[in-house]
Design a protein around this motif. Sequence first.
Motif, mmCIF file in Angstrom:
data_model
loop_
_atom_site.group_PDB
_atom_site.id
_atom_site.type_symbol
_atom_site.label_atom_id
_atom_site.label_comp_id
_atom_site.label_asym_id
_atom_site.label_seq_id
_atom_site.Cartn_x
_atom_site.Cartn_y
_atom_site.Cartn_z
ATOM 1 N N LEU A 143 0.828 -1.199 0.000
ATOM 2 C CA LEU A 143 0.000 0.000 0.000
ATOM 3 C C LEU A 143 0.862 1.248 0.000
ATOM 4 C CD1 LEU A 143 -2.836 1.198 0.110
ATOM 5 C CD2 LEU A 143 -2.740 1.029 2.601
ATOM 6 N N PHE A 146 2.119 1.456 -3.555
ATOM 7 C CA PHE A 146 1.044 1.662 -4.531
ATOM 8 C C PHE A 146 -0.215 2.130 -3.804
ATOM 9 C CE2 PHE A 146 3.637 -1.957 -6.064
ATOM 10 C CZ PHE A 146 4.168 -1.377 -7.214
ATOM 11 N N TRP A 148 -2.754 3.717 -4.608
ATOM 12 C CA TRP A 148 -4.017 3.608 -5.337
ATOM 13 C C TRP A 148 -4.729 2.277 -5.068
ATOM 14 C CZ3 TRP A 148 -4.216 -0.514 -8.655
ATOM 15 C CH2 TRP A 148 -2.989 -1.052 -9.069
ATOM 16 N N LEU A 149 -3.993 1.287 -4.565
ATOM 17 C CA LEU A 149 -4.612 -0.004 -4.269
ATOM 18 C C LEU A 149 -5.614 0.083 -3.119
ATOM 19 C CD1 LEU A 149 -1.594 -2.467 -4.596
ATOM 20 C CD2 LEU A 149 -3.560 -2.259 -6.130
ATOM 21 N N ALA A 153 -9.271 -2.099 -2.625
ATOM 22 C CA ALA A 153 -9.321 -2.858 -1.371
ATOM 23 C C ALA A 153 -10.517 -2.432 -0.530
ATOM 24 C CB ALA A 153 -8.029 -2.660 -0.589
#
Length: 288
Positions: A143, A146, A148-149, A153
């Motif tokens: 996280l 990245f 944007w994940l 999620a």
Amino acid sequence: MTWQGATVGGMECGDRSGVPVLAFHGAPGSHVEAVAFADAAAAEVGVRMIAIDRPGMGRSEFAPRKQIVDFADTVAAVADRFQMERFAVLGASAGGPYALASAYQLPDRVSKAMVVSSVAPFDDQSARKGAGGVKPAGGLLILRRFPWLARPAAARMAQVVRKPRGLNAMIARMSPADRARIGGDDRLRDQLAENIYTAFTTGSRGVAADFQLLFARPWGFDPADIVVPVEIWHGDADGNVPVEDGRRLASTIPDSKFEEVPGAGHLLFVDHAHAILRSIRDSTPLTE
């Protein structure tokens, strides 16, 4: 109320003439936490609690923020709305950083910060230990790399919790102490479910943004620079936020008080609300 063009929602509970406290929920969470677990205790102890929903959760509209410390402006506006010149702040789990940010940013107004089962500032070492309850532990590292994940999620979490078995899956990932506490207590189970459902009332965007601010970005302040009194409560059997987070906060914040509760899990506040609120009351003056 409306602040900077967005609606800020929440709930007032406890003793309406008591010591003023602004409360910050976990993630995913909402004002339901304070109402469910602290309303009766606050009324008995003499605490007036204003539980604030963060942007995009519960009754609050989504509004972009760059760092956790930015939320202190909203806190000040809510305090003004309720004519609270001086007040204490209470943060549970992911709400802890917001309470600390308020203490840092508003030292002339915050009389005390109380954090319970709180996340500590994110770093790679804490991620490898599973800080924050994101499992597997490597999820925090991913996280951070990245951010944007967090969006997919949180969207997936919103779908899961609405299914009959969704809450069961979340409970199964908690510590044995918490699973034992929930087992056989249907009322507590229903309260936990309502809190999580309410967090996603307007979608998952707010929860995703919260995850990013907590685990993928700098908080915008150093807890070591907090000058108001801070009290930290943490259970040594917490499986969501390891007790090491509480110890790390206590070692970082000057003159802080640390209460480590043997055998308590992440639901520490549920059974210790009276003691925690009493400690706030005893160190926070009433204001006009």
